[in-house]
Design an enzyme around this catalytic site. Sequence first.
Site, PDB file in Angstrom:
ATOM      1  N   TYR A   1      -8.789 -10.065-108.136  1.00 44.07           N
ATOM      2  CA  TYR A   1      -7.620 -10.542-108.877  1.00 44.07           C
ATOM      3  C   TYR A   1      -6.549  -9.462-108.844  1.00 44.07           C
ATOM      4  O   TYR A   1      -6.839  -8.295-109.090  1.00 44.07           O
ATOM      5  CB  TYR A   1      -8.021 -10.831-110.328  1.00 44.07           C
ATOM      6  CG  TYR A   1      -6.888 -11.258-111.237  1.00 44.07           C
ATOM      7  CD1 TYR A   1      -6.238 -12.480-111.058  1.00 44.07           C
ATOM      8  CD2 TYR A   1      -6.480 -10.451-112.298  1.00 44.07           C
ATOM      9  CE1 TYR A   1      -5.212 -12.872-111.912  1.00 44.07           C
ATOM     10  CE2 TYR A   1      -5.456 -10.845-113.160  1.00 44.07           C
ATOM     11  CZ  TYR A   1      -4.828 -12.057-112.959  1.00 44.07           C
ATOM     12  OH  TYR A   1      -3.826 -12.444-113.818  1.00 44.07           O
TER      13      TYR A   1
ATOM     14  N   LYS B   1      -3.124  -0.505-116.787  1.00 44.47           N
ATOM     15  CA  LYS B   1      -4.125  -0.252-117.834  1.00 44.47           C
ATOM     16  C   LYS B   1      -4.141   1.197-118.329  1.00 44.47           C
ATOM     17  O   LYS B   1      -3.284   1.571-119.118  1.00 44.47           O
ATOM     18  CB  LYS B   1      -5.499  -0.723-117.350  1.00 44.47           C
ATOM     19  CG  LYS B   1      -5.474  -2.245-117.031  1.00 44.47           C
ATOM     20  CD  LYS B   1      -6.815  -2.826-116.757  1.00 44.47           C
ATOM     21  CE  LYS B   1      -6.747  -4.245-116.224  1.00 44.47           C
ATOM     22  NZ  LYS B   1      -6.759  -5.296-117.209  1.00 44.47           N
TER      23      LYS B   1
ATOM     24  N   ASP C   1      -5.938  -1.813-105.090  1.00 43.64           N
ATOM     25  CA  ASP C   1      -5.554  -2.233-106.430  1.00 43.64           C
ATOM     26  C   ASP C   1      -6.488  -1.522-107.408  1.00 43.64           C
ATOM     27  O   ASP C   1      -7.612  -1.953-107.642  1.00 43.64           O
ATOM     28  CB  ASP C   1      -5.664  -3.756-106.555  1.00 43.64           C
ATOM     29  CG  ASP C   1      -5.254  -4.234-107.954  1.00 43.64           C
ATOM     30  OD1 ASP C   1      -5.081  -3.375-108.853  1.00 43.64           O
ATOM     31  OD2 ASP C   1      -5.131  -5.458-108.139  1.00 43.64           O
TER      32      ASP C   1
HETATM   33  N1  PMP Z   1      -5.097  -6.033-110.715  1.00 42.03           N
HETATM   34  C1  PMP Z   1      -6.290  -5.879-111.284  1.00 42.03           C
HETATM   35  C2  PMP Z   1      -7.412  -5.273-110.511  1.00 42.03           C
HETATM   36  C3  PMP Z   1      -6.485  -6.257-112.628  1.00 42.03           C
HETATM   37  O1  PMP Z   1      -7.687  -6.106-113.177  1.00 42.03           O
HETATM   38  C4  PMP Z   1      -5.406  -6.823-113.340  1.00 42.03           C
HETATM   39  C5  PMP Z   1      -5.545  -7.272-114.783  1.00 42.03           C
HETATM   40  N2  PMP Z   1      -6.794  -7.469-115.263  1.00 42.03           N
HETATM   41  C6  PMP Z   1      -4.180  -6.948-112.692  1.00 42.03           C
HETATM   42  C7  PMP Z   1      -4.056  -6.545-111.387  1.00 42.03           C
HETATM   43  C8  PMP Z   1      -2.985  -7.516-113.401  1.00 42.03           C
HETATM   44  O2  PMP Z   1      -2.552  -6.634-114.377  1.00 42.03           O
HETATM   45  P1  PMP Z   1      -1.669  -7.161-115.622  1.00 42.03           P
HETATM   46  O3  PMP Z   1      -2.568  -8.040-116.429  1.00 42.03           O
HETATM   47  O4  PMP Z   1      -1.252  -5.906-116.318  1.00 42.03           O
HETATM   48  O5  PMP Z   1      -0.518  -7.908-115.051  1.00 42.03           O
END
Ligand code: PMP
Length: 427
Positions: free
Chosen positions: A143, A266, A238
Amino acid sequence: MSSRSENLFAQAQQHLVGGVNSAVRAFRSVGGTPVFIRRGEGAWIEDVDGKRYVDYVLSYGPLAIGHAHPEVVEAIADTAARGTSFGAPTELETELAVQVKSLMPGIERLRMVNSGTEACMSAVRLARGYTGRDRVLKFRGNYHGHVDALLVEAGSGVLTLGIPGSPGVPASVTETTLTAPYNDIDAVRQLFAEYGETIAAVLVEPVAGNMNCVPAMPAFLEGLRSLCDDSGALLVFDEVMSGFRAAPGGAQAAYGVTPDLTCLGKVIGGGLPTAALGGRADVMEYLAPTGPVYQAGTLSGNPLAMASGLATLRNLTRPGVHAGAEAWTGRLLAGLEARAEAAGVGLTTTQAGTMFGLFFTDKDEIVGFEDVAGCDADRFKRFFHGMLEAGVYLAPSAFEAGFVSTAHDEAALAHTLDAAERVFAHL
Ligand code: PMP
């Protein structure tokens, strides 16, 4: 008698879509009412009825040093007293960038943004602009936020809610997105043989945290690096989740594989909304204002978020601090496995630093989405509700990773393992 959480949720649903501001929070896949939280301290949170829980969600990852850490609270308060946003550069932005660069081997320049979604969206645009190519390759069950082009075979809420992609994303946007099974380098090699000249970027979660927690196999990441090198595609890690968790320097430090671009989120904001895109100087400088690829943000590099992130990273990188939390995570998993085994419950666990996964399965090895999807979903639901009742807060989905902070101590460990022992007995 209804609880305050039930009353508040009923009210919230009249005003907020589904009563929440992010889909997974609604408890749809596990059933029941989301718990409304009124405060957090260290490893613990307290709901609006006064019940306390050991927290393994930690705001879905950001709180690496626990809730309301005094150093973070003080940094935010001091900064806020001097103004909350200027739309002009501040020294804090450079300080946070220097701190991140000192930890992450792949980062020479950064651009602060406001969410992980934004970081991934900008990574895709930058990679396309820099390479002059359109295709991107992603992995099943990974994701990258709710970016149109990446909302294909995605993880997290897309899996939890069973949404196959999403209406509202035009086919013309996703037709340049290729997908492959996670940890399957042969499948990637085949895609490169066919499309290699047109692939701008490979995006990968080097520790997948949105289909539960599935660490990449080292040879998989090494294979991606060499396929990208051979074809001229950019390798994008990511690390929104794995950053400052798989190791202080993220998965890139833990695996010794250096990406061209890194998405962060995060932990970098320590619980305030900030995220970043970083990477090779020549690629990053292709962004405006030094380059032609446009990207901007009113609140990007927000002083409160910079101060909170800096305080978090300064604390986390003191000698032994991350290592202590990582060792604690290992003890948690060993304790859970022993108790599951004693109760005859098939449980496999995974760990990457302070991230972990719990899988109700008899399989010993979890390498991809199919292994995760094959786990016992009903057993997870019963486990989730049993643990919630016993004062342990886990993510309300079998497709989310668990998180540990440096504030998780002996009392939290004993509380969690006692709860698990009781819950396993009835699974
Ligand atoms: N990439 C990864 C690996 C994530 O875990 C997340 C959110 N859980 C995101 C992107 C998206 O981040 P945000 O919710 O801050 O938009």
